[in-house]
Design a protein around this motif. Sequence first.
Motif, PDB file in Angstrom:
ATOM      1  N   PHE A  97       0.825  -1.206   0.000  1.00 13.89           N
ATOM      2  CA  PHE A  97       0.000   0.000   0.000  1.00 13.89           C
ATOM      3  C   PHE A  97       0.864   1.263   0.000  1.00 13.89           C
ATOM      4  N   PHE A  98       1.858   1.344   0.876  1.00 11.36           N
ATOM      5  CA  PHE A  98       2.706   2.534   0.961  1.00 11.36           C
ATOM      6  C   PHE A  98       3.569   2.695  -0.277  1.00 11.36           C
ATOM      7  N   ASP A  99       3.982   1.584  -0.879  1.00  8.85           N
ATOM      8  CA  ASP A  99       4.771   1.672  -2.108  1.00  8.85           C
ATOM      9  C   ASP A  99       3.978   2.341  -3.222  1.00  8.85           C
ATOM     10  N   ALA A 100       2.673   2.084  -3.259  1.00  7.66           N
ATOM     11  CA  ALA A 100       1.833   2.718  -4.276  1.00  7.66           C
ATOM     12  C   ALA A 100       1.364   4.106  -3.864  1.00  7.66           C
ATOM     13  N   ALA A 101       1.177   4.335  -2.551  1.00  8.40           N
ATOM     14  CA  ALA A 101       0.598   5.595  -2.094  1.00  8.40           C
ATOM     15  C   ALA A 101       1.626   6.723  -2.033  1.00  8.40           C
ATOM     16  N   GLY A 124     -17.288   8.713   9.196  1.00  3.28           N
ATOM     17  CA  GLY A 124     -18.613   8.128   9.275  1.00  3.28           C
ATOM     18  C   GLY A 124     -18.553   6.768   9.930  1.00  3.28           C
ATOM     19  N   VAL A 125     -18.831   5.733   9.145  1.00  6.04           N
ATOM     20  CA  VAL A 125     -18.829   4.359   9.656  1.00  6.04           C
ATOM     21  C   VAL A 125     -17.455   3.926  10.171  1.00  6.04           C
ATOM     22  N   PRO A 126     -16.324   4.235   9.476  1.00  3.31           N
ATOM     23  CA  PRO A 126     -15.021   3.826  10.018  1.00  3.31           C
ATOM     24  C   PRO A 126     -14.726   4.408  11.402  1.00  3.31           C
ATOM     25  N   LEU A 127     -15.099   5.669  11.635  1.00  2.00           N
ATOM     26  CA  LEU A 127     -14.882   6.257  12.958  1.00  2.00           C
ATOM     27  C   LEU A 127     -15.733   5.556  14.012  1.00  2.00           C
ATOM     28  N   LEU A 128     -16.977   5.211  13.645  1.00  5.41           N
ATOM     29  CA  LEU A 128     -17.834   4.459  14.565  1.00  5.41           C
ATOM     30  C   LEU A 128     -17.195   3.122  14.906  1.00  5.41           C
ATOM     31  N   ASN A 129     -16.659   2.437  13.895  1.00  3.99           N
ATOM     32  CA  ASN A 129     -16.004   1.154  14.146  1.00  3.99           C
ATOM     33  C   ASN A 129     -14.771   1.313  15.023  1.00  3.99           C
ATOM     34  N   THR A 130     -14.041   2.402  14.855  1.00  2.22           N
ATOM     35  CA  THR A 130     -12.869   2.644  15.691  1.00  2.22           C
ATOM     36  C   THR A 130     -13.277   2.808  17.150  1.00  2.22           C
ATOM     37  N   ILE A 131     -14.359   3.552  17.390  1.00  2.00           N
ATOM     38  CA  ILE A 131     -14.846   3.725  18.756  1.00  2.00           C
ATOM     39  C   ILE A 131     -15.288   2.390  19.351  1.00  2.00           C
ATOM     40  N   ILE A 132     -15.985   1.581  18.533  1.00  2.00           N
ATOM     41  CA  ILE A 132     -16.423   0.261  19.016  1.00  2.00           C
ATOM     42  C   ILE A 132     -15.220  -0.612  19.355  1.00  2.00           C
ATOM     43  N   LEU A 133     -14.214  -0.581  18.494  1.00  2.00           N
ATOM     44  CA  LEU A 133     -13.036  -1.417  18.703  1.00  2.00           C
ATOM     45  C   LEU A 133     -12.278  -1.002  19.956  1.00  2.00           C
ATOM     46  N   ILE A 192      -9.298  -3.977   0.152  1.00  2.00           N
ATOM     47  CA  ILE A 192     -10.130  -5.164   0.357  1.00  2.00           C
ATOM     48  C   ILE A 192      -9.328  -6.276   1.028  1.00  2.00           C
ATOM     49  N   CYS A 193      -8.049  -6.437   0.655  1.00  2.00           N
ATOM     50  CA  CYS A 193      -7.220  -7.459   1.318  1.00  2.00           C
ATOM     51  C   CYS A 193      -7.087  -7.157   2.802  1.00  2.00           C
ATOM     52  N   LEU A 194      -6.818  -5.891   3.144  1.00  6.21           N
ATOM     53  CA  LEU A 194      -6.716  -5.524   4.549  1.00  6.21           C
ATOM     54  C   LEU A 194      -8.043  -5.722   5.260  1.00  6.21           C
ATOM     55  N   LEU A 195      -9.136  -5.367   4.600  1.00  3.93           N
ATOM     56  CA  LEU A 195     -10.449  -5.486   5.221  1.00  3.93           C
ATOM     57  C   LEU A 195     -10.827  -6.945   5.448  1.00  3.93           C
ATOM     58  N   VAL A 242      -3.546  -2.918  14.550  1.00 12.84           N
ATOM     59  CA  VAL A 242      -3.661  -3.081  13.099  1.00 12.84           C
ATOM     60  C   VAL A 242      -4.813  -2.238  12.560  1.00 12.84           C
ATOM     61  N   TRP A 243      -5.951  -2.222  13.267  1.00 13.56           N
ATOM     62  CA  TRP A 243      -7.089  -1.429  12.809  1.00 13.56           C
ATOM     63  C   TRP A 243      -6.771   0.064  12.837  1.00 13.56           C
ATOM     64  N   LEU A 244      -6.049   0.544  13.846  1.00 16.11           N
ATOM     65  CA  LEU A 244      -5.692   1.959  13.908  1.00 16.11           C
ATOM     66  C   LEU A 244      -4.818   2.354  12.719  1.00 16.11           C
ATOM     67  N   PHE A 245      -3.865   1.492  12.347  1.00 18.85           N
ATOM     68  CA  PHE A 245      -3.063   1.748  11.149  1.00 18.85           C
ATOM     69  C   PHE A 245      -3.955   1.779   9.915  1.00 18.85           C
ATOM     70  N   LEU A 246      -4.891   0.847   9.846  1.00 21.26           N
ATOM     71  CA  LEU A 246      -5.809   0.791   8.707  1.00 21.26           C
ATOM     72  C   LEU A 246      -6.669   2.047   8.635  1.00 21.26           C
ATOM     73  N   PHE A 247      -7.161   2.506   9.760  1.00 23.54           N
ATOM     74  CA  PHE A 247      -8.024   3.688   9.775  1.00 23.54           C
ATOM     75  C   PHE A 247      -7.246   4.953   9.383  1.00 23.54           C
ATOM     76  N   VAL A 248      -6.058   5.136   9.956  1.00 28.12           N
ATOM     77  CA  VAL A 248      -5.305   6.371   9.735  1.00 28.12           C
ATOM     78  C   VAL A 248      -4.768   6.448   8.313  1.00 28.12           C
ATOM     79  N   PHE A 249      -4.148   5.374   7.830  1.00 27.45           N
ATOM     80  CA  PHE A 249      -3.426   5.450   6.563  1.00 27.45           C
ATOM     81  C   PHE A 249      -4.269   5.052   5.355  1.00 27.45           C
ATOM     82  N   VAL A 250      -5.198   4.122   5.515  1.00 25.68           N
ATOM     83  CA  VAL A 250      -5.987   3.679   4.371  1.00 25.68           C
ATOM     84  C   VAL A 250      -7.284   4.474   4.262  1.00 25.68           C
TER      85      VAL A 250
END
Length: 255
Positions: A97-101, A124-133, A192-195, A242-250
């Motif tokens: 991901f970072f190599d392409a981004a 929206g939904v990702p922030l809600l999921n972060t709070i739940i996690l 999608i792979c990360l998800l 792992v989810w925090l990295f996914l939320f912040v960078f992806v």
Amino acid sequence: MFHNFHILSLSSYPVLIFCGSLGLTSSLVVFFKYGVFVGLLFCLFSIFFVSFAWGKDIVMEGLSGYHNFFVMDGFKFGVLVFIFSEFMFFFGIFWTFFDAALVPAHDVGGVWSPIGMHLVNPFGVPLLNTIILLSSGVSVTWAHYSLLSNKGCANGLLLTCILAIYFTSVQLMEYKEASFSISDGILAVSFICLLVFMGLMWYLGVYFCFLIYCVCWMSHFNYNHHLGLEFAIIYWHFVDVVWLFLFVFVYWRSY
């Protein structure tokens, strides 16, 4: 005979787990290509059923007195190696991901995110999921400290499992309503792979906590003997990171 070595008896569980894992990877390919998930669900159910039976035998082995401090040191090392293997797996996906981004190619318009991609609003939904996690991380830590205080930990683990199921349901809804597929470029592939693999990790964590909840409900843990609960907490916090990295960078950076 009791000794300081963990000698395994003959068992069919490893072979059954191997067959289920092999079928899981094959059914993932079919799911990505054709969208058929019946084989995926069957393999997941098979792995969960066998692992439940295997976990029951491990619990009975510990109650029989075979898990002394030397054996538990071996368990700790094994769990650390397992988590390190998970870390290296996600490290490879994030590397792609970072190599392409960081240096967008001409094929994606020279900008990131690629032209034409419509991503989910991270607040929206990702922030809600972060709070739940993060809330589930608090509840599982509450269960740990309750046990250290010589109190019951079942309520905290039950709340953790409920939050995890809610998190997974929201993630499935987001995946179903996504405006892109895995064939829509490097961002879609990475996302999608990360998800998907994050979801598999999450299911594993939920199942692990459910097993520990059953053990706690039967009062097989106490304040100085709860190694399984500590393993579940370590794995749960690893999923949080792992989810925090996914939320912040992806989610956030690519939006």
